[in-house]
Each structure stands twice: as structure tokens, then as C-alpha cells.
Scaffold this motif. Structure first.
Motif, mmCIF file in Angstrom:
data_model
loop_
_atom_site.group_PDB
_atom_site.id
_atom_site.type_symbol
_atom_site.label_atom_id
_atom_site.label_comp_id
_atom_site.label_asym_id
_atom_site.label_seq_id
_atom_site.Cartn_x
_atom_site.Cartn_y
_atom_site.Cartn_z
ATOM 1 N N LYS A 279 -44.168 46.690 6.532
ATOM 2 C CA LYS A 279 -43.500 45.704 7.397
ATOM 3 C C LYS A 279 -43.015 44.514 6.571
ATOM 4 N N GLU A 280 -43.894 44.017 5.716
ATOM 5 C CA GLU A 280 -43.536 42.873 4.880
ATOM 6 C C GLU A 280 -42.418 43.234 3.904
ATOM 7 N N MET A 281 -42.526 44.434 3.323
ATOM 8 C CA MET A 281 -41.536 44.875 2.344
ATOM 9 C C MET A 281 -40.145 44.993 2.969
ATOM 10 N N PHE A 282 -40.052 45.703 4.088
ATOM 11 C CA PHE A 282 -38.763 45.935 4.737
ATOM 12 C C PHE A 282 -38.174 44.637 5.303
ATOM 13 N N GLN A 283 -39.011 43.839 5.955
ATOM 14 C CA GLN A 283 -38.491 42.662 6.645
ATOM 15 C C GLN A 283 -38.111 41.528 5.699
ATOM 16 N N HIS B 56 -47.408 54.072 0.618
ATOM 17 C CA HIS B 56 -47.998 53.496 1.821
ATOM 18 C C HIS B 56 -47.912 54.500 2.977
ATOM 19 N N ASN B 57 -49.052 54.758 3.592
ATOM 20 C CA ASN B 57 -49.140 55.708 4.698
ATOM 21 C C ASN B 57 -48.855 55.021 6.036
ATOM 22 N N PHE B 58 -48.188 55.722 6.904
ATOM 23 C CA PHE B 58 -48.074 55.329 8.306
ATOM 24 C C PHE B 58 -48.274 56.590 9.140
ATOM 25 N N LYS B 59 -48.438 56.461 10.426
ATOM 26 C CA LYS B 59 -48.753 57.618 11.260
ATOM 27 C C LYS B 59 -47.618 58.644 11.195
ATOM 28 N N GLY B 60 -47.939 59.815 10.653
ATOM 29 C CA GLY B 60 -46.951 60.886 10.554
ATOM 30 C C GLY B 60 -46.103 60.860 9.304
ATOM 31 N N HIS C 254 -38.098 58.404 19.141
ATOM 32 C CA HIS C 254 -37.511 57.071 19.063
ATOM 33 C C HIS C 254 -35.985 57.148 19.055
ATOM 34 N N LYS C 255 -35.343 56.050 19.431
ATOM 35 C CA LYS C 255 -33.890 56.033 19.623
ATOM 36 C C LYS C 255 -33.127 56.236 18.323
ATOM 37 N N ASN C 256 -33.609 55.630 17.255
ATOM 38 C CA ASN C 256 -32.904 55.694 15.979
ATOM 39 C C ASN C 256 -33.857 55.278 14.864
ATOM 40 N N ILE C 257 -33.334 55.203 13.631
ATOM 41 C CA ILE C 257 -34.173 54.855 12.481
ATOM 42 C C ILE C 257 -34.779 53.464 12.637
ATOM 43 N N THR C 258 -33.981 52.503 13.084
ATOM 44 C CA THR C 258 -34.483 51.131 13.256
ATOM 45 C C THR C 258 -35.641 51.082 14.238
ATOM 46 N N ASP C 259 -35.479 51.770 15.353
ATOM 47 C CA ASP C 259 -36.528 51.798 16.381
ATOM 48 C C ASP C 259 -37.794 52.464 15.844
ATOM 49 N N PHE C 260 -37.617 53.560 15.089
ATOM 50 C CA PHE C 260 -38.760 54.266 14.512
ATOM 51 C C PHE C 260 -39.500 53.371 13.527
ATOM 52 N N GLN C 261 -38.749 52.680 12.682
ATOM 53 C CA GLN C 261 -39.388 51.808 11.701
ATOM 54 C C GLN C 261 -40.177 50.686 12.375
ATOM 55 N N GLU C 262 -39.581 50.061 13.358
ATOM 56 C CA GLU C 262 -40.243 48.931 14.011
ATOM 57 C C GLU C 262 -41.508 49.347 14.757
ATOM 58 N N ASN C 263 -41.506 50.551 15.315
ATOM 59 C CA ASN C 263 -42.633 50.980 16.150
ATOM 60 C C ASN C 263 -43.652 51.862 15.440
ATOM 61 N N VAL C 264 -43.281 52.425 14.292
ATOM 62 C CA VAL C 264 -44.206 53.327 13.588
ATOM 63 C C VAL C 264 -44.437 52.869 12.142
ATOM 64 N N VAL C 265 -43.362 52.800 11.360
ATOM 65 C CA VAL C 265 -43.494 52.476 9.934
ATOM 66 C C VAL C 265 -44.141 51.105 9.741
ATOM 67 N N PHE C 266 -43.734 50.135 10.574
ATOM 68 C CA PHE C 266 -44.207 48.764 10.381
ATOM 69 C C PHE C 266 -45.626 48.527 10.880
ATOM 70 N N LYS C 267 -46.271 49.573 11.379
ATOM 71 C CA LYS C 267 -47.705 49.459 11.678
ATOM 72 C C LYS C 267 -48.494 49.290 10.383
#
Length: 378
Positions: free
Chosen positions: A241-245, A192-196, A223-236
Motif C-alpha cells: 500500500k505504501e509503495m504503490f500510493q 510481499h504476499n497478499f491474499k491470492g 473486482h471491477k478492474n485492476i485499480t479496484d483489485f489493488q485497493e481492496n486486496v493488494v493494499f491489505k
């Protein structure tokens, strides 16, 4: 075998997939092998943990059957773009999922069973003089051998000391991995692709899902940390998003590794035969790095045995044959991997390509074949 012995036929620096497979192969033919690895076994590593079936004949030759240790058969492939468009296909050859924690440990046990001397230490210097390698370790130990194999992974102290070309360039990638419990088909590998970046999803043994992604460090550091990066970039990416959450992590914190380089490397440096990631890495979008590492060990070991048994006349001939065979097996795969990754970094091009593939789905297995090999001939 006593590892206090100072003289060996082969010394292997690094005990990942390539190093362990080399050790098992060479020891099958009664060669005195010393493997030096800085970490203890078993150990988790940042890795996609999907392996193409092309290596199964070779693993059988090494007396390793991954399905004895819970490996999961995989034959379906799914790909999504940053725009959440998705396409699926059957994998032409198929593969299997198994964790590095388990596979490395089983290979380690097989190497010990074969009589390989395994030393937990770190190689800090390799000198070559008068046709002999002298290997020095962090614990002030010194060993000699006729052959030295570099299987020390993605980026190491030895790379820096040898001033390898790729090490002079910035390595802008960061890898993150976590094991989770959740719902995901056993027989599928998804990219699964996300930006970057890109994230691989697949099952390994014990009904565990491996989530492993790679991203450009310049994107991550905003981003502040891995969690912040995931929520704002990966979960786009809605699939991610569904898989992680909806999954439950097995670990408190994910594993991460920085300074990953996909620059071209030389298969031989300072007369050291490079194997696995030390010789070259395929882009994770193409998901076949583990099989390349295993296959590179077969190429190196067969040639080294021929050299030690006087079937190859000189060290120069050995090195040239290894370079030629390594390039024949992997150079096109690496180029194809770089090109495919470049296309998918461009959102508009990726969406256009996906629309073509949806109209002509038979093309996707053809593309996959460009980054995979055929079953290894023994």
C-alpha cells in the motif's frame, strides 16, 4: 545474413531471453541461425526483472555485460506475509535488476551484430519429417532447418497446436506489472504476499522501480478492474500500500498477462528443443525465472553445437541429453518453488514458518539456495 534464405542450421521460434541467448551463442560458432519473433524490439514485458548472479559468467561469454546498460546490483532480500510480518536476509549469491525492455534490446542488437537473421513474424506451424524441420509463419513464409528451438514463452499458438499436456489444464494466474518512481533501496529485492498472490519490488536501470505481481484469476475477477483489485486486496499488505500510493507511475496503465501456467512441461516436444518458459516456469515467489531462461539457453546451445559438429551421434541422443541436463539443473528448483508457494498460500502455515525463520534467520538463505543455482560453468 539474408533472411530470405530458406535453409538454416537452427530456427528459433521466439525472441525473449532464452531465444536471444540461444541465437547469440550458436551464431558465435558460425551457425546459420534464424530467429522469428512476433514483436518488435524494444518492448516491455510482464516480468519480475530480478536476475540471479549465477548467469553473469555466461552473459560475459556472450559478450553482454548488464552493468554497461545500467543494471543495479542487488544483495538484500525482504519477505512479508499477508499478516504484514516481515523478515530480511542477505542473498547468498546476489543478483541484479534490469528491465526486459533494455536487456532484450541489447541481446537483440548483439544477435544482429553476430549475423543472426531476425524476422518479425509469428511461427504458426512446425513439421518434422525426414530429419528436417519445416517452419511456417503467419506471413506465409516457409523455412527449413536441422534444429528447431521453441522459445516462445509462457503460452502460445504452438503449444495449443502441439496439444502439449499443460495446455489442456486451466491456467488460473494473472500477472500485472508497472514501472514507477519512488523510494526503494537500490540493493534490495522484496517479495510481499497478499491474499491470492505475491508482488515483487526491485530497482532496475535509471532509478526505476519495477512492481510486478501475480494473482489467482478467480480472486481478481471479483473486482471491477485492476485499480479496484489493488485497493481492496493488494493494499491489505501495508508494505505494498505504501509503495504503490507513494510512487509515481511512468505508464498510464499497467501491463497485464493472463493464463500463466506453472504446470509441468516437457523440455522436448515433437523433436523441438524447448528453452526458457517454453520448457518450464518457476513460481514467481522464488523470483529466478529470468536466470533459468538464460541458463536453459546455455544447456541447449552447447548440446546443439555438439550435435551439429557430430560429437553427439543421433537426434535421440541429443534430446535425451537435453532432457537429462535440463532436469538435473531445474527439476528440483521447480519442485521447491511449487512447495514454497503452496506453503505461503496458507496464512497460518506462512505465519508459523516466519516465526521459525525469525528465531533461526540462518535458514532463510538455505531456502533461497533451493531455488537458485551456482554460477554457470562455461
Amino acid at each position: 545474413m539474408n533472411k530470405d534464405n530458406l535453409e538454416y542450421d537452427i530456427i528459433i521460434a521466439g525472441g525473449g531471453l532464452a531465444g536471444l541467448c540461444n541465437a547469440i551463442h550458436l551464431s558465435k560458432f558460425d551457425k546459420k541461425v534464424l530467429l522469428i519473433e512476433k514483436n518488435s524490439y524494444p518492448k516491455h514485458k510482464v516480468c519480475g526483472e530480478y536476475i540471479s548472479n549465477e548467469v553473469l559468467p555466461y552473459l560475459e561469454f556472450l559478450n553482454i555485460n548488464p552493468f554497461d546498460f545500467g543494471a543495479v546490483k542487488i544483495d538484500d532480500f525482504q519477505l512479508s506475509t499477508t499478516k504484514n510480518k516481515v523478515i530480511a536476509a542477505k542473498l547468498p549469491l546476489g543478483g541484479f535488476g534490469i528491465s526486459r525492455y533494455t536487456l532484450d534490446f541489447e541481446l537483440y542488437k548483439k544477435a544482429k551484430e553476430n549475423g543472426v537473421a531476425i524476422l518479425q513474424d509469428q511461427v504458426i506451424q512446425v513439421n518434422f519429417k525426414k530429419d528436417v524441420f519445416t517452419v511456417e509463419t503467419k506471413e506465409n513464409k516457409k523455412f527449413t532447418a536441422k534444429i528447431c528451438i521453441g522459445a516462445f514463452g509462457k503460452r502460445s499458438l504452438l503449444d495449443i497446436k502441439m496439444q502439449r499436456d499443460f495446455i489442456q489444464k486451466k491456467s488460473p494466474y494473472l500477472g500485472v506489472k508497472i514501472h514507477v518512481k519512488g523510494n526503494f533501496p537500490k540493493n534490495k529485492v522484496a517479495l510481499h504476499n497478499f491474499k491470492g498472490g505475491y508482488c515483487g519490488v526491485s530497482k532496475v536501470e535509471n532509478d526505476v522501480i519495477n512492481l510486478c505481481y501475480i494473482t489467482n484469476f478467480s480472486s481478481f475477477k471479483k473486482h471491477k478492474n485492476i485499480t479496484d483489485f489493488q485497493e481492496n486486496v493488494v493494499f491489505k499488505n501495508t508494505f505494498l500500500k505504501e509503495m504503490f500510493q507513494n510512487a509515481t507511475p511512468f505508464w498510464e496503465q499497467p501491463l497485464s498477462i493472463s493464463q500463466i501456467s506453472f504446470e509441468t512441461k516437457k523440455p522436448v516436444e515433437n523433436h523441438i528443443i524447448m528453452s526458457g518458459d517454453a520448457a518450464g516456469m518457476i513460481h514467481p515467489l522464488c523470483g529466478n525465472g529470468m536466470s533459468m531462461a538464460i541458463q536453459s539457453a546455455q544447456i541447449a546451445s552447447k548440446l546443439i553445437l555438439n550435435y551439429l559438429n557430430d560429437k553427439i551421434e543421433s537426434r535421440k541422443q541429443l534430446e535425451n541429453l537435453y532432457i537429462r541436463q535440463w532436469n538435473k539443473q531445474f527439476k528440483w528448483r521447480l519442485k521447491a518453488g511449487h512447495f514454497i508457494a503452496m506453503l505461503f498460500r496458507k496464512d497460518k502455515i506462512a505465519s508459523f514458518l516466519l516465526s521459525i525463520l525469525k528465531r533461526m534467520p540462518f535458514l532463510l538463505p538455505v531456502i533461497i539456495k533451493q531455488t537458485h543455482g551456482k554460477p554457470i560453468k562455461l
